[in-house]
Design a protein around this motif. Structure first.
Motif, mmCIF file in Angstrom:
data_model
loop_
_atom_site.group_PDB
_atom_site.id
_atom_site.type_symbol
_atom_site.label_atom_id
_atom_site.label_comp_id
_atom_site.label_asym_id
_atom_site.label_seq_id
_atom_site.Cartn_x
_atom_site.Cartn_y
_atom_site.Cartn_z
ATOM 1 N N SER A 86 11.453 0.167 -20.917
ATOM 2 C CA SER A 86 11.655 -1.059 -20.125
ATOM 3 C C SER A 86 12.472 -0.782 -18.872
ATOM 4 O O SER A 86 12.236 -1.387 -17.810
ATOM 5 C CB SER A 86 12.353 -2.125 -20.975
ATOM 6 N N ASP A 87 13.417 0.143 -18.982
ATOM 7 C CA ASP A 87 14.245 0.467 -17.814
ATOM 8 C C ASP A 87 13.416 1.061 -16.685
ATOM 9 O O ASP A 87 13.782 0.941 -15.516
ATOM 10 C CB ASP A 87 15.367 1.432 -18.213
ATOM 11 N N LEU A 93 11.246 -2.009 -10.032
ATOM 12 C CA LEU A 93 11.531 -3.267 -9.340
ATOM 13 C C LEU A 93 12.642 -3.065 -8.314
ATOM 14 O O LEU A 93 12.541 -3.539 -7.167
ATOM 15 C CB LEU A 93 11.929 -4.338 -10.352
ATOM 16 N N LEU A 94 13.685 -2.364 -8.709
ATOM 17 C CA LEU A 94 14.795 -2.074 -7.797
ATOM 18 C C LEU A 94 14.300 -1.301 -6.578
ATOM 19 O O LEU A 94 14.640 -1.628 -5.432
ATOM 20 C CB LEU A 94 15.867 -1.274 -8.539
ATOM 21 N N HIS A 95 13.486 -0.274 -6.829
ATOM 22 C CA HIS A 95 12.961 0.535 -5.728
ATOM 23 C C HIS A 95 12.071 -0.302 -4.815
ATOM 24 O O HIS A 95 12.134 -0.196 -3.579
ATOM 25 C CB HIS A 95 12.175 1.720 -6.292
ATOM 26 N N PRO A 101 9.026 -2.784 -0.303
ATOM 27 C CA PRO A 101 8.646 -4.113 -0.804
ATOM 28 C C PRO A 101 7.150 -4.234 -1.076
ATOM 29 O O PRO A 101 6.316 -3.754 -0.307
ATOM 30 C CB PRO A 101 9.076 -5.054 0.327
ATOM 31 N N GLY A 102 6.826 -4.880 -2.172
ATOM 32 C CA GLY A 102 5.443 -5.139 -2.549
ATOM 33 C C GLY A 102 5.426 -6.088 -3.734
ATOM 34 O O GLY A 102 6.228 -5.945 -4.662
ATOM 35 N N ASP A 103 4.530 -7.056 -3.734
ATOM 36 C CA ASP A 103 4.476 -8.037 -4.814
ATOM 37 C C ASP A 103 4.196 -7.351 -6.158
ATOM 38 O O ASP A 103 3.444 -6.373 -6.242
ATOM 39 C CB ASP A 103 3.397 -9.072 -4.534
ATOM 40 N N ARG A 173 1.086 -4.232 -7.467
ATOM 41 C CA ARG A 173 1.794 -3.593 -8.581
ATOM 42 C C ARG A 173 1.771 -4.496 -9.819
ATOM 43 O O ARG A 173 2.178 -5.661 -9.754
ATOM 44 C CB ARG A 173 3.237 -3.279 -8.179
ATOM 45 N N VAL A 174 1.285 -3.924 -10.917
ATOM 46 C CA VAL A 174 1.136 -4.668 -12.168
ATOM 47 C C VAL A 174 1.752 -3.866 -13.301
ATOM 48 O O VAL A 174 1.553 -2.647 -13.386
ATOM 49 C CB VAL A 174 -0.351 -4.952 -12.468
#
Length: 700
Positions: A86-87, A93-95, A101-103, A173-174
């Motif tokens: 999970s990390d 997400l942090l990166h 940035p990207g959805d 990103r999924v």
């Protein structure tokens, strides 16, 4: 009433401009693992508080950095609990929020789980990782349970796998969390992973779809044999996705011999003690190369120096990696329980011994399945499915007598040959053939195995039509040249060949097969004179049935089409008794008592089919229910045993091998052997018996 979109309140023009710069700020050039080490802060009182350390879970570094690779559009991570799976998402997400940035869409198992993650672990990440939290836009419309908006314009959506949530959204990103606890088929539209990849298609190589999970699906075929070193067993879910990728496994180098190996639960070594805790406390790991013990205290250092090795690659003791990896657009990783950073070997062994003891006492499989899936990181094989002989044990019986798949030969010791045929219907319509050589003491050698799929009928384009034995009488004619009249070269290199003595063909199958089979036998009798070399056979499951009995199943039927005349013999075989015999012969090691031997080139599927069935509590042979396991080789082998009792063979009668018939004698005397030997040695044939008294009268 329309609700107005909340906007952040700014106290000055400078503050508004500073906030707006986040949308045009150039990305910071960091990998995902570097961004995690620089910005991610963990606050787990009693465990660890501080910045992320890649050295704690070194196996995650390559996984995380591959998330931004332009070589792959999919990533699969299989691993047990307590590995940090999970990390990896939170660091991605942090990166994304700070560097690129990207959805993003995060799919949890259910809506409730998505809510819990949003308010739980994800909320903690936003609170304690200041660099990430400060990127969020304030306000209920921008920061709520299922939607997060960042100052760069990037959005994070928390969703669950329904066809509605998997359709109509285009994002680069999924992420699918705990994939094996999701449905395999969403509204009959396909697996979640494939539906998720459609959402990223627009972004081409800049898109990435990820699935992570511990294994949660059962193995569908315990007799499966891996075609490559890193292939996962046949199952659905996350491991099926793993097999679609480049199949990376986490390897250690042995501290004693420096050879690379994968730390698997099967390598853990512990005493056989009734005290499970005592046994777990004494656990070590055996190196599969040098057989020396590796202590639990070495695990951290071994992980620090570990490497991900792709299928087809090899890590040498000098540190070099060679080989040719699988080419695919999915990077797949599989980590096993002994390498997981946050669980020790002692707990792994103790949990397994406890669960195993409960299963043996009560038959309850739940705890055993749980510890194998979530602790060991392995797919679960139901014990009943795993019963019986393994394909690997039969592989040890393979021999090289100078034979190849392209040119099968008759090994030394074979006196006559039996071929057995299975009639297939449906999409696999055709004939499956196995050729077995029989020698002294009824030892058996499997000489050849092949399928006949094409008929002598042609379509409009001039291509041969598929065989359909249930529909076309002429399709059976392929058996005459391809099986009944087939011969094989002897392995002595003399150029001689041995013909097939008898062919046994399955009488059952889909509707129409039995009628066509009887008509074929009649044509063999009336047109070719080959009826004594072809026998229809049918398995009889009743334990009380004779081992071998010829009957005329159509004798009492009335058929206006004259297909049932009671003139075609069918050999009914007691399948249970013959399978018991075959099972025993497969255990024999010494020649002369029915030992079976296989060619060195026999494919893996042959061994899988030979071990497909098991003996149930009623003493009956059956294939595992609800699992697609083929067993043609097993059936064709017991047919061959049954045909040893045939009128044309009778190899089980007393003293058969002391004075064998002319077709079962050594090669130089065998009438089924023909052709010339090397150096023009003449084949010796049995001398004819002459009536001397008749000759004397004729001369007089």
């Amino acid at each position: 009433m329309t609700t107005r979109r909340q906007r952040p309140n700014f106290l000055s023009l400078e503050e508004m401009i500073a906030s707006a710069t986040a949308m045009i700020q150039p990305p910071e050039r960091l990998t995902v693992s570097e961004a995690a080490a620089k910005y991610r802060y963990l606050n787990n009182p009693g465990a660890y508080e501080g910045y992320w350390k890649n050295e704690t879970t070194p196996y995650l570094t390559e996984v995380m950095d591959t998330l931004t690779s332009l070589e792959y559009t999919g990533l699969v991570f299989v691993g047990p609990a307590r590995t940090g799976k999970s990390d990896s998402f939170y660091n991605w997400l942090l990166h994304s929020a700070t560097c690129d940035p990207g959805d993003m869409i995060f799919y949890a198992m259910t809506r409730e789980v998505a809510r819990d993650i949003s308010h739980g672990d994800l909320g903690k990440v936003f609170r304690h990782t200041k660099k990430l939290g400060e990127k969020l836009v304030e306000g209920r419309n921008n920061d709520n349970t299922f939607d997060k908006t960042f100052k760069s314009g990037m959005r994070l959506l928390l969703r669950w796998p329904t066809i509605t949530e998997l359709s109509g959204k285009t994002v680069p990103r999924v992420w699918f969390a705990d994939y094996d606890r999701m449905e395999d088929d969403i509204a009959k539209e396909g697996p979640p992973f494939d539906l998720g990849r459609k959402r990223t298609t627009t972004f081409k190589r800049f898109g990435m779809t990820v699935a992570e999970s511990s294994p949660g699906r059962e193995v569908t075929n315990a007799k499966w044999i891996a075609r490559t070193p890193h292939e996962a067993p046949p199952t659905t879910g996350i491991l099926a996705l793993y097999n679609r990728g480049d199949r990376r496994r986490w390897n250690w180098q042995c501290p004693h011999c420096s050879e690379a190996f994968e730390p698997d639960f099967s390598l853990l070594n512990y005493p056989d003690s009734k005290d499970h805790w005592e046994a777990a406390e004494m656990v070590t790991m055996k190196c599969p190369h040098c057989d020396l013990d590796i202590e639990p205290s070495m695990k951290k250092e071994l992980n620090r120096n570990g490497r991900w090795i792709k299928d087809g690659m090899h890590w040498h003791p000098d540190g070099s990696i060679t080989g040719k990896p699988i080419r695919t657009d999915i990077a797949s990783f599989w980590l096993k329980g002994p390498a997981a950073a946050f669980q020790d070997w002692k707990s792994l062994v103790f949990a397994y011994l406890q669960a195993k003891a409960e299963y043996e006492l009560t038959g309850e499989e739940g705890p055993l399945k749980k510890t194998i899936n979530t602790d060991q990181g392995l797919p679960y094989t139901p014990p009943k499915l795993a019963e019986g002989r393994t394909p690997e044990s039969l592989m040890e019986r393979a021999e090289d007598w100078g034979t190849t798949k392209e040119e099968p030969t008759v090994p030394d010791g074979v006196r006559f040959i039996i071929a057995t045929v299975d009639v297939q219907g449906g999409k696999r319509s055709g004939f499956v053939v196995q050729v077995t050589g029989i020698g002294e003491g009824n030892d058996a050698w499997v000489i050849d195995m092949f399928r006949l799929l094409k008929s002598e009928r042609f379509d409009d384009q001039g291509d041969r039509e598929p065989l359909k034995p249930a529909s076309y009488q002429e399709d059976w004619d392929v058996l005459i040249e391809q099986v009944i009249q087939r011969s094989y070269p002897l392995a002595d290199g003399s150029g001689r060949r041995m013909a097939i003595k008898l062919v046994g063909c399955d009488y059952g199958g889909e509707d129409g097969v039995s009628i066509q089979a009887r008509e074929f036998w009649r044509r063999l009798r009336n047109e070719h004179g080959l009826e004594k070399r072809f026998q229809l056979v049918k398995g009889e499951p009743s334990k009380r049935a004779p081992v071998f009995q010829k009957r005329y199943p159509d004798a009492n039927q009335k058929d206006k089409l004259n297909a049932a005349r009671g003139d075609v013999p069918v050999a009914f075989l007691n399948s249970n008794e013959l399978k018991d015999s075959l099972n025993g012969f497969l255990d024999r090691k010494d020649p002369g008592g029915g030992r079976w031997t296989f060619p060195i080139w026999a494919p893996n599927w042959f061994y899988t089919q030979m071990t497909a069935e098991f003996r149930n509590t009623k003493g009956e042979w059956e294939a595992p229910k609800n699992h697609r396991v083929r067993n043609e080789s097993w059936d064709l082998s017991y047919y061959a045993l049954g045909l040893l009792r045939h009128d044309e063979i009778k190899a089980l009668r007393p003293n058969f091998w002391e004075n064998p018939p002319v077709w079962a004698r050594p090669w130089d005397e065998n009438v089924m052997v023909f052709g010339e030997q090397e150096n023009s040695i003449v084949i010796r044939k049995p001398a004819k018996r002459f009536d001397l008294s008749a000759l004397a009268k004729e001369l007089a």
